[in-house]
Design a protein around this motif. Sequence first.
Motif, PDB file in Angstrom:
ATOM      1  N   ALA A  37       7.883  33.108   3.944  1.00 41.21           N
ATOM      2  CA  ALA A  37       9.172  32.818   3.317  1.00 41.21           C
ATOM      3  C   ALA A  37      10.099  32.072   4.273  1.00 41.21           C
ATOM      4  O   ALA A  37      11.288  32.010   4.063  1.00 41.21           O
ATOM      5  N   LYS A  80       7.388  40.649  -4.182  1.00 42.27           N
ATOM      6  CA  LYS A  80       8.168  40.854  -2.958  1.00 42.27           C
ATOM      7  C   LYS A  80       8.323  39.530  -2.207  1.00 42.27           C
ATOM      8  O   LYS A  80       9.411  39.206  -1.715  1.00 42.27           O
ATOM      9  N   GLU A  83      10.842  37.305  -3.846  1.00 40.99           N
ATOM     10  CA  GLU A  83      12.189  37.787  -3.521  1.00 40.99           C
ATOM     11  C   GLU A  83      12.573  37.387  -2.095  1.00 40.99           C
ATOM     12  O   GLU A  83      13.710  36.974  -1.845  1.00 40.99           O
ATOM     13  N   GLU A  84      11.642  37.484  -1.164  1.00 42.28           N
ATOM     14  CA  GLU A  84      11.930  37.096   0.221  1.00 42.28           C
ATOM     15  C   GLU A  84      12.268  35.612   0.309  1.00 42.28           C
ATOM     16  O   GLU A  84      13.164  35.212   1.055  1.00 42.28           O
ATOM     17  N   GLU A  87      15.728  35.208  -1.158  1.00 44.12           N
ATOM     18  CA  GLU A  87      16.706  35.768  -0.224  1.00 44.12           C
ATOM     19  C   GLU A  87      16.907  34.866   0.997  1.00 44.12           C
ATOM     20  O   GLU A  87      18.027  34.757   1.509  1.00 44.12           O
TER      21      GLU A  87
END
Length: 135
Positions: A37, A80, A83-84, A87
């Motif tokens: 990410a 996940k 989302e990372e 973010e």
Amino acid sequence: AKDALARAPAAGKLAEGKFLFSEVLSDDSMKFQTARADLSPEAQARLDAFVEKLKSENRNVYVEVQGHTDITGPKDFNYKLGEERAEAVRRYLNQHGVALNRIGTISYGPDAPVAPNNDRTGRAQNRRVVLIVLS
């Protein structure tokens, strides 16, 4: 369930907002490697241009940052990871002057591919972040 409840206000804001434009930051500029990410220098330059556009043209907007992945790996891991990625972009936007209350994130993981996941090129296109700008 707690995560879904925490995101409900942002989803409501998205539903209320008037769509202005979207920008897709895919593997070409974001350079998301498999299972990573991290924002590359190219990604940061692209986000800098996006921030300047927001500051000059659209001061009072809401930005939804959507994280996407390819299908490599378990679904839970991909949600996940999406989302990372979202973010990482959210933090970068905030550090460069976009207020946190104007940015929401959501992970679609592998659920919304833009290309087939059966070859390297398609998977690279699916590792992306989409920025939706609403008034």
